[in-house]
Scaffold this active site. Sequence first.
Site, PDB file in Angstrom:
ATOM      1  N   ASP A 135       5.942 -34.369  14.452  1.00  0.00           N
ATOM      2  CA  ASP A 135       6.220 -32.932  14.360  1.00  0.00           C
ATOM      3  C   ASP A 135       6.843 -32.276  15.586  1.00  0.00           C
ATOM      4  OD1 ASP A 135       6.245 -30.464  13.019  1.00  0.00           O
ATOM      5  OD2 ASP A 135       4.288 -29.915  13.798  1.00  0.00           O
ATOM      6  N   CYS A 195       9.202 -22.773  -7.024  1.00  0.00           N
ATOM      7  CA  CYS A 195       8.954 -22.493  -5.614  1.00  0.00           C
ATOM      8  C   CYS A 195       9.779 -21.303  -5.139  1.00  0.00           C
ATOM      9  CB  CYS A 195       9.243 -23.721  -4.758  1.00  0.00           C
ATOM     10  SG  CYS A 195      10.934 -24.362  -4.856  1.00  0.00           S
ATOM     11  N   CYS A 199       7.859 -17.302  -3.751  1.00  0.00           N
ATOM     12  CA  CYS A 199       7.856 -16.816  -2.371  1.00  0.00           C
ATOM     13  C   CYS A 199       7.667 -15.304  -2.311  1.00  0.00           C
ATOM     14  CB  CYS A 199       9.153 -17.202  -1.665  1.00  0.00           C
ATOM     15  SG  CYS A 199       9.185 -16.680   0.067  1.00  0.00           S
ATOM     16  N   CYS A 242       1.324 -20.264   4.742  1.00  0.00           N
ATOM     17  CA  CYS A 242       1.435 -19.877   3.335  1.00  0.00           C
ATOM     18  C   CYS A 242       1.701 -21.139   2.529  1.00  0.00           C
ATOM     19  CB  CYS A 242       2.571 -18.877   3.147  1.00  0.00           C
ATOM     20  SG  CYS A 242       2.832 -18.357   1.432  1.00  0.00           S
ATOM     21  N   CYS A 245       4.803 -21.684  -2.125  1.00  0.00           N
ATOM     22  CA  CYS A 245       5.923 -22.460  -2.663  1.00  0.00           C
ATOM     23  C   CYS A 245       5.524 -23.910  -2.914  1.00  0.00           C
ATOM     24  CB  CYS A 245       7.144 -22.368  -1.751  1.00  0.00           C
ATOM     25  SG  CYS A 245       6.948 -23.155  -0.131  1.00  0.00           S
TER      26      CYS A 245
END
Length: 373
Positions: A135, A195, A199, A242, A245
Amino acid sequence: MANNSLTTDLKTQAAALGFVACGIAGADSVPLAGDRLRAWLADGAHGDMLWMEEKADRRVSPKALWPDVRSVIMLGMSYAPAEDPMRLAGASDVGRVSVYAQGADYHDVVKRNLKTLARWLVDQAEDVGVKVFVDTAPVMEKPLAAAAGLGWQGKHTNVVSRAHGSWLLLGAIYTTLALEPDSPGGDRCGSCDACQRACPTAAFPGPYRLDARRCISYLTIELKGPIPREFRGAIGNRIYGCDDCLAVCPWNKFAASAAANRAFLPRAELAVPWLDDLLRLDDAAFRQIFSGSPIKRIGRDRMVRNAAIAAGNSGRAELVEPLVSLLDDAAPLVRGAAIWALARLDGDRFARERPARFAAEPDETVRDEWQLA
């Protein structure tokens, strides 16, 4: 190419270490990723994530980061949730934390197992070089995961797996070995746009395109300053990330929560955090509660900012008192969010507080909040 026996043993070893997906891509397998990245950056869609721009030249391809790399081993750990990630959408007294952040910090878990797998690989072959990434390095994990056959990049821009849905945490091992590559994953989104429609802040200007500046994950995690007023209502009770999605993706019906790594099982205080408690956090309490969690990296001020926005959306009168206390907080970021939330929850109380506090407020951004509230 390295022999097939080594590749088979590698994937067996990866599975034993908790990786539910393992695939191999050539170092030159994502030739279009660089151009797409540059176009995204040119649009300014990365917002304040300046490191994306600063390290773009090293991110465009594996060889740009490490010229000696010949193969990329892409691995995925499942964090498939046992409960519906949307179940707290209507709750007004608690905040919503993205599923991946409700347990142990994935950076630590995935990297520890990547290192173990990389050491195993070094022991199997002579003169092999390896580097592991999770990451934070300039690595195009999602295009590489698709090239390695772990799945495909869905219309929400995240990796989707036929077996694990949208719930994979990715890691990469770069190696000097020339391993036989897997077939790339084919796009199976079809005509589905669930998705895109899910949103809350319209962060997708089109399929396979994300404007991070509108994304709630960016706004609640990466953004260091005040959350733009136009998005605050849509954030609802989301206080860290969040999942909307991801949660609506039809491919999740094949994702078994039993496959999830146990390290990512939710902690109660992170799965259902009370807004009242979050509004009262000082730095010491923040560090204690979020120790060992990826949430710790945003710091206390951003978390309390997010909790104040959620409180302003809650309609709960009992949150007025802790918000009033935050008007004297040392952090302008927190004071500004508290002003907005108070004005939403208790206009009369806000009107009484406003004259004296507005006159004494030293920060220009916070003074603007007073004026606009």
